[in-house]
Design a protein around this motif. Sequence first.
Motif, PDB file in Angstrom:
ATOM      1  N   THR A  31       3.440  28.218  42.088  1.00  0.00           N
ATOM      2  CA  THR A  31       4.645  29.042  41.881  1.00  0.00           C
ATOM      3  C   THR A  31       5.073  29.120  40.419  1.00  0.00           C
ATOM      4  O   THR A  31       5.946  29.905  40.081  1.00  0.00           O
ATOM      5  N   GLU A  32       4.451  28.312  39.569  1.00  0.00           N
ATOM      6  CA  GLU A  32       4.807  28.330  38.149  1.00  0.00           C
ATOM      7  C   GLU A  32       3.555  28.512  37.300  1.00  0.00           C
ATOM      8  O   GLU A  32       2.543  27.840  37.511  1.00  0.00           O
ATOM      9  N   ILE A  33       3.613  29.452  36.375  1.00  0.00           N
ATOM     10  CA  ILE A  33       2.495  29.691  35.462  1.00  0.00           C
ATOM     11  C   ILE A  33       2.751  28.901  34.176  1.00  0.00           C
ATOM     12  O   ILE A  33       3.677  29.191  33.433  1.00  0.00           O
ATOM     13  N   THR A  34       1.940  27.885  33.932  1.00  0.00           N
ATOM     14  CA  THR A  34       2.138  27.004  32.781  1.00  0.00           C
ATOM     15  C   THR A  34       1.341  27.492  31.570  1.00  0.00           C
ATOM     16  O   THR A  34       0.448  28.347  31.697  1.00  0.00           O
ATOM     17  N   GLU A  35       1.658  26.928  30.419  1.00  0.00           N
ATOM     18  CA  GLU A  35       0.907  27.251  29.195  1.00  0.00           C
ATOM     19  C   GLU A  35      -0.561  26.876  29.354  1.00  0.00           C
ATOM     20  O   GLU A  35      -1.450  27.593  28.890  1.00  0.00           O
ATOM     21  N   GLU A  36      -0.806  25.740  29.991  1.00  0.00           N
ATOM     22  CA  GLU A  36      -2.185  25.292  30.207  1.00  0.00           C
ATOM     23  C   GLU A  36      -2.956  26.307  31.042  1.00  0.00           C
ATOM     24  O   GLU A  36      -4.111  26.637  30.737  1.00  0.00           O
ATOM     25  N   MET A  37      -2.313  26.834  32.078  1.00  0.00           N
ATOM     26  CA  MET A  37      -2.958  27.820  32.939  1.00  0.00           C
ATOM     27  C   MET A  37      -3.265  29.105  32.165  1.00  0.00           C
ATOM     28  O   MET A  37      -4.335  29.705  32.326  1.00  0.00           O
ATOM     29  N   MET A  38      -2.328  29.532  31.311  1.00  0.00           N
ATOM     30  CA  MET A  38      -2.552  30.739  30.512  1.00  0.00           C
ATOM     31  C   MET A  38      -3.679  30.527  29.506  1.00  0.00           C
ATOM     32  O   MET A  38      -4.477  31.432  29.255  1.00  0.00           O
ATOM     33  N   GLU A  39      -3.750  29.321  28.953  1.00  0.00           N
ATOM     34  CA  GLU A  39      -4.815  29.005  27.993  1.00  0.00           C
ATOM     35  C   GLU A  39      -6.174  29.059  28.686  1.00  0.00           C
ATOM     36  O   GLU A  39      -7.141  29.602  28.132  1.00  0.00           O
ATOM     37  N   VAL A  40      -6.246  28.506  29.904  1.00  0.00           N
ATOM     38  CA  VAL A  40      -7.486  28.542  30.680  1.00  0.00           C
ATOM     39  C   VAL A  40      -7.862  29.987  30.997  1.00  0.00           C
ATOM     40  O   VAL A  40      -9.026  30.393  30.860  1.00  0.00           O
ATOM     41  N   TYR A  41      -6.872  30.778  31.399  1.00  0.00           N
ATOM     42  CA  TYR A  41      -7.097  32.196  31.715  1.00  0.00           C
ATOM     43  C   TYR A  41      -7.639  32.949  30.501  1.00  0.00           C
ATOM     44  O   TYR A  41      -8.607  33.708  30.608  1.00  0.00           O
ATOM     45  N   HIS A  42      -7.032  32.737  29.334  1.00  0.00           N
ATOM     46  CA  HIS A  42      -7.484  33.423  28.126  1.00  0.00           C
ATOM     47  C   HIS A  42      -8.885  32.985  27.718  1.00  0.00           C
ATOM     48  O   HIS A  42      -9.694  33.812  27.277  1.00  0.00           O
TER      49      HIS A  42
END
Length: 203
Positions: A31-42
């Motif tokens: 339910t929460e998009i973290t900075e770590e998740m965005m970094e992995v996505y990028h």
Amino acid sequence: MIKNIIFDFGDIFINLDKMATYKAMAKLGVTEITEEMMEVYHRYEKGLMSTEGFIKFFHDKFNIPKNNLVHAWNAILLDFPKERLSFLQELAASKKYRLFLLSNTNDLHIKWVQNSLGAQFYNDFKNAFEQFYLSHEINFRKPDTNIYEFVLKENSLKAAETLFVDDLEENTISANSLGIHTWNLIPNVDDVTELFEKNKQLL
């Protein structure tokens, strides 16, 4: 005078539901998009992480079954209206412009697209372009200016002779900072088939 047109893919040719993946992930407990998740996505979108590594990250972190994760990840992808392909093919056949695709696309998404559209439709689409650039294959992603510099340099294009079409304003602002002409196409308001009506500099 515009001699080159660079097109984005998502919400330009293929329709997207940009909230669908967030909603699908929320149903899986994320339910929460973290900075770590965005970094992995990028990193994944730049091709700096394998599909296996990307899926493993979410599986290990949230204990999500891998098939459920892939389904949620691809939920953003919708249909590709045939009239847009017809328009693109007519534009390519006219030979008035050099045509390029430049998309922030990852391996899971493009495989879904290929399977969904079928080989004939996908190849007809891809073959309309002189070059077909996907972020995970060239290790750059929008809105970083180096992705546009890469395309210009690789194809000996002049920014002042180039139009870039994208649905995200941050991407068009970034391209425009290099002197590239831009059309920030608004999904559900504009359509790529209106290219000439909305961009009088092409006439």
